[in-house]
Write a protein that holds these residues in place. Structure first.
Motif, PDB file in Angstrom:
ATOM      1  N   THR A  99     -31.370  -9.780 -27.935  1.00 33.81           N
ATOM      2  CA  THR A  99     -30.236  -9.408 -28.383  1.00 33.81           C
ATOM      3  C   THR A  99     -29.657  -8.737 -29.371  1.00 33.81           C
ATOM      4  N   TYR A 124     -22.511 -12.112 -33.104  1.00 37.32           N
ATOM      5  CA  TYR A 124     -23.803 -12.408 -32.080  1.00 37.32           C
ATOM      6  C   TYR A 124     -24.204 -14.296 -32.449  1.00 37.32           C
ATOM      7  N   SER A 142     -33.345 -15.260 -27.633  1.00 33.36           N
ATOM      8  CA  SER A 142     -33.255 -13.987 -27.346  1.00 33.36           C
ATOM      9  C   SER A 142     -33.585 -13.028 -28.163  1.00 33.36           C
TER      10      SER A 142
END
Length: 153
Positions: A13, A3, A11
């Protein structure tokens, strides 16, 4: 799956299970911005399950240098090389970020850095360290400390 960390649109995430996920995401984005600006390197992370060798290397250095075992589970990690320096980062559920800077040349700098996300307590295993404060637009207040690596890894 790797990622690429976006420091313009922060983010959570991969960090959702952390009780300080927004602050940890800001800390991760702060690191991504640094490496992009200084080295033009895109900071990418992998889930802990896919980065076991990196996590094992960082854990070995902590254990052998200072007898430190981090209690919190790792969420993500990354490892890369820039300008002859091997860098490794591990981001933990507690909000802790550990990085290893390991210059590949024999006479280079080698150190382990600890950064605490805004809102987290100092983990018991790191209670002997003094932490300096640093302000970050992305991460709020970052508390950091380090130690110099003495052995070869």
């Amino acid at each position: 799956m790797p990622y690429a960390v976006d420091f313009k649109d922060v983010s959570t995430t991969g960090l959702e299970s952390s009780p300080v996920a927004p602050a940890l995401a800001g800390l991760r984005a702060n690191e991504a911005r640094y490496f992009k600006n200084k080295y033009d390197h895109t900071f990418t992370v992998e889930p802990a399950a896919e980065a076991e060798s990196t996590i094992d290397w960082v854990s070995r250095i902590l254990r052998e240098e200072r007898d430190i075992v981090i209690a919190s589970p790792p969420l993500e990690a990354t490892e890369f090389e820039v300008e002859g320096i091997r860098m490794a980062y591990v981001f933990y559920r507690s909000g802790l970020s550990i990085n290893v800077m390991y210059t590949l040349a024999d006479a280079g700098k080698r150190a382990v850095g600890f950064k605490l996300s805004d809102g987290m307590e100092i983990p018991a295993e790191l209670s002997s360290f003094k932490f300096a404060r640093q302000k970050s637009k992305l991460a709020g207040t970052i508390r950091g400390s380090y130690f110099v690596i003495k052995n070869e890894y």
